[in-house]
Design a protein around this motif. Structure first.
Motif, PDB file in Angstrom:
ATOM      1  N   PHE A   9      47.535  32.272  42.599  1.00 35.73           N
ATOM      2  CA  PHE A   9      48.008  32.427  41.290  1.00 35.73           C
ATOM      3  C   PHE A   9      48.614  31.689  40.647  1.00 35.73           C
ATOM      4  O   PHE A   9      49.454  31.259  39.623  1.00 35.73           O
ATOM      5  CB  PHE A   9      48.590  33.813  41.208  1.00 35.73           C
ATOM      6  N   SER A  10      49.223  30.398  41.374  1.00 32.44           N
ATOM      7  CA  SER A  10      49.810  29.237  40.812  1.00 32.44           C
ATOM      8  C   SER A  10      49.393  28.652  39.862  1.00 32.44           C
ATOM      9  O   SER A  10      48.185  28.375  39.757  1.00 32.44           O
ATOM     10  CB  SER A  10      50.084  28.109  41.953  1.00 32.44           C
ATOM     11  N   LYS A  11      49.946  28.353  38.746  1.00 29.44           N
ATOM     12  CA  LYS A  11      49.643  27.524  37.457  1.00 29.44           C
ATOM     13  C   LYS A  11      49.080  26.270  37.520  1.00 29.44           C
ATOM     14  O   LYS A  11      48.360  25.727  37.137  1.00 29.44           O
ATOM     15  CB  LYS A  11      50.907  27.418  36.643  1.00 29.44           C
ATOM     16  N   LYS A  12      49.632  25.531  38.776  1.00 31.28           N
ATOM     17  CA  LYS A  12      49.134  24.050  39.211  1.00 31.28           C
ATOM     18  C   LYS A  12      47.557  24.071  39.672  1.00 31.28           C
ATOM     19  O   LYS A  12      46.908  23.259  39.504  1.00 31.28           O
ATOM     20  CB  LYS A  12      50.218  23.269  39.994  1.00 31.28           C
ATOM     21  N   ASN A  13      47.105  25.362  40.092  1.00 35.13           N
ATOM     22  CA  ASN A  13      45.889  25.289  40.677  1.00 35.13           C
ATOM     23  C   ASN A  13      44.906  26.379  39.718  1.00 35.13           C
ATOM     24  O   ASN A  13      43.773  26.362  39.973  1.00 35.13           O
ATOM     25  CB  ASN A  13      45.672  26.187  42.149  1.00 35.13           C
ATOM     26  N   LYS A  14      45.252  26.334  38.614  1.00 39.09           N
ATOM     27  CA  LYS A  14      44.559  27.163  37.927  1.00 39.09           C
ATOM     28  C   LYS A  14      43.367  26.278  37.149  1.00 39.09           C
ATOM     29  O   LYS A  14      42.105  27.207  37.232  1.00 39.09           O
ATOM     30  CB  LYS A  14      45.258  27.670  36.362  1.00 39.09           C
TER      31      LYS A  14
END
Length: 63
Positions: A26-31
């Motif tokens: 759920f990390s934004k950098k992995n979206k």
């Protein structure tokens, strides 16, 4: 060492790994990575049909 202590430590380690996994997903950098992976199913057919059409054009040009 008692067997229950070992079981408790393993349970704690698995819980920590689970929390790390949830954070990573759920990390934004992995979206973007996960969105690209989710769309692979839809992109696969388009690329294959384009490749088939290109191969047919090559065959027609050789005749």
């Amino acid at each position: 060492m008692d067997i229950n202590l070992i079981r408790s430590l393993i349970t704690l380690a698995l819980f920590v790994l689970f929390i790390v996994l949830i954070y990573q997903v759920f990390s934004k950098k992995n979206k973007r990575h996960y969105e690209d992976a989710a769309n692979l199913v839809f992109n696969d057919g388009d690329e294959r049909s384009e490749q088939i059409n290109q191969d047919k054009t090559k065959v027609k040009n050789h005749d």
